[in-house]
Design an enzyme around this catalytic site. Structure first.
Site, PDB file in Angstrom:
ATOM      1  N   HIS A  70       0.811  -1.219   0.000  1.00 26.64           N
ATOM      2  CA  HIS A  70       0.000   0.000   0.000  1.00 26.64           C
ATOM      3  C   HIS A  70       0.844   1.267   0.000  1.00 26.64           C
ATOM      4  O   HIS A  70       1.928   1.302   0.579  1.00 26.64           O
ATOM      5  CB  HIS A  70      -0.884   0.047   1.255  1.00 26.64           C
ATOM      6  N   HIS A  72       1.054   4.747   1.705  1.00 28.29           N
ATOM      7  CA  HIS A  72       0.574   5.375   2.934  1.00 28.29           C
ATOM      8  C   HIS A  72       0.698   6.893   2.818  1.00 28.29           C
ATOM      9  O   HIS A  72       1.428   7.407   1.978  1.00 28.29           O
ATOM     10  CB  HIS A  72       1.349   4.836   4.139  1.00 28.29           C
ATOM     11  N   HIS A  87      -3.283   4.386   5.254  1.00 30.14           N
ATOM     12  CA  HIS A  87      -3.305   4.256   3.794  1.00 30.14           C
ATOM     13  C   HIS A  87      -3.680   5.607   3.185  1.00 30.14           C
ATOM     14  O   HIS A  87      -4.498   6.347   3.735  1.00 30.14           O
ATOM     15  CB  HIS A  87      -4.337   3.226   3.346  1.00 30.14           C
ATOM     16  N   HIS A  95     -11.556   0.544   2.437  1.00 28.36           N
ATOM     17  CA  HIS A  95     -10.478  -0.237   1.857  1.00 28.36           C
ATOM     18  C   HIS A  95     -11.069  -1.167   0.796  1.00 28.36           C
ATOM     19  O   HIS A  95     -12.187  -1.646   0.946  1.00 28.36           O
ATOM     20  CB  HIS A  95      -9.787  -1.060   2.952  1.00 28.36           C
ATOM     21  N   HIS A 104      -9.307   2.866  -1.231  1.00 33.13           N
ATOM     22  CA  HIS A 104      -8.330   3.916  -0.958  1.00 33.13           C
ATOM     23  C   HIS A 104      -7.479   4.083  -2.218  1.00 33.13           C
ATOM     24  O   HIS A 104      -7.190   3.096  -2.909  1.00 33.13           O
ATOM     25  CB  HIS A 104      -7.379   3.512   0.168  1.00 33.13           C
ATOM     26  N   ASP A 107      -4.511   1.680  -2.107  1.00 32.68           N
ATOM     27  CA  ASP A 107      -4.715   0.230  -2.065  1.00 32.68           C
ATOM     28  C   ASP A 107      -4.173  -0.423  -3.333  1.00 32.68           C
ATOM     29  O   ASP A 107      -4.833  -0.422  -4.369  1.00 32.68           O
ATOM     30  CB  ASP A 107      -6.206  -0.110  -1.922  1.00 32.68           C
ATOM     31  N   HIS A 144       3.297  -5.160   3.999  1.00 33.31           N
ATOM     32  CA  HIS A 144       2.706  -5.660   5.253  1.00 33.31           C
ATOM     33  C   HIS A 144       3.057  -7.121   5.507  1.00 33.31           C
ATOM     34  O   HIS A 144       3.522  -7.824   4.620  1.00 33.31           O
ATOM     35  CB  HIS A 144       1.191  -5.467   5.214  1.00 33.31           C
ATOM     36  N   ARG A 167       3.582  -3.808   9.652  1.00 33.71           N
ATOM     37  CA  ARG A 167       4.390  -3.282   8.543  1.00 33.71           C
ATOM     38  C   ARG A 167       5.803  -3.851   8.658  1.00 33.71           C
ATOM     39  O   ARG A 167       6.487  -3.614   9.645  1.00 33.71           O
ATOM     40  CB  ARG A 167       4.409  -1.759   8.623  1.00 33.71           C
TER      41      ARG A 167
END
Length: 176
Positions: A70, A72, A87, A95, A104, A107, A144, A167
């Site tokens: 993702h 951020h 995100h 999401h 998002h 995403d 992640h 993360r």
């Protein structure tokens, strides 16, 4: 005096028009684990003429499997990957999957690591951009610890984070 004003006005128009053509066309994020694990790699972003962004790169260091990937909101890694914020979600949506309308902007789904602990990324995204309100320059790119469920499970974090867990590696997206 009039000649100077005409020259300044002409120069301002030229600089403004020239500035519009200086749109960054490529960006890169160097991904690394703040915990000192051997997770590392580079991801490049190329703005295409149709407005989409081509995402490509290679990552190394995780066991075989799928992992959430993702953009951020913050390009701050001074506190490890946690300081990258949430995100990137300028439209305040739930999401979702990269192909969903309701998602998002950040995403990007999952990336796949193989038996050699390697991941080769090559896809095009229609939501992120290198400029404008969906611009990702200066933002964080995060890998992640688990697979992204695309907001489709009953887990309480699903519609917020895809339940992708902690993360494990991150980087800042900058001009290439």
């Amino acid at each position: 005096m009039m000649k100077h004003l005409v020259f300044i006005a002409t120069a301002a128009v030229f600089v403004s028009a020239h500035h519009e053509n200086l749109v960054p066309m490529r960006a890169i994020a160097r991904i690394a684990s703040p915990a000192g694990n051997e997770i590392q790699g580079n991801v490049t972003f190329t703005q295409l003429e149709d407005g989409k962004v081509h995402v490509e790169g290679s990552l190394y260091g995780l066991p075989k499997g799928q992992y959430g990937f993702h953009v951020h909101e913050k390009g701050d890694i001074t506190g490890g990957c946690l300081s990258t914020g949430s995100h990137f979600n300028p439209e305040h949506k739930d999401h979702g999957h990269p192909n969903d309308e309701n998602r998002h902007v950040g995403d990007l789904g999952n990336v796949d690591f193989d038996d050699n602990r390697a991941c080769h990324i090559d896809f095009t995204d229609s939501k992120i951009s290198l400029i404008g309100p969906h611009g990702i320059l200066g933002r964080g790119l995060v890998l992640h610890e688990k697979s992204d469920d695309f907001g489709r499970s009953s887990h309480p974090d699903s519609r917020k984070t895809g339940n992708a867990g902690g993360r494990v590696a991150c980087g800042v997206i900058g001009i290439l």
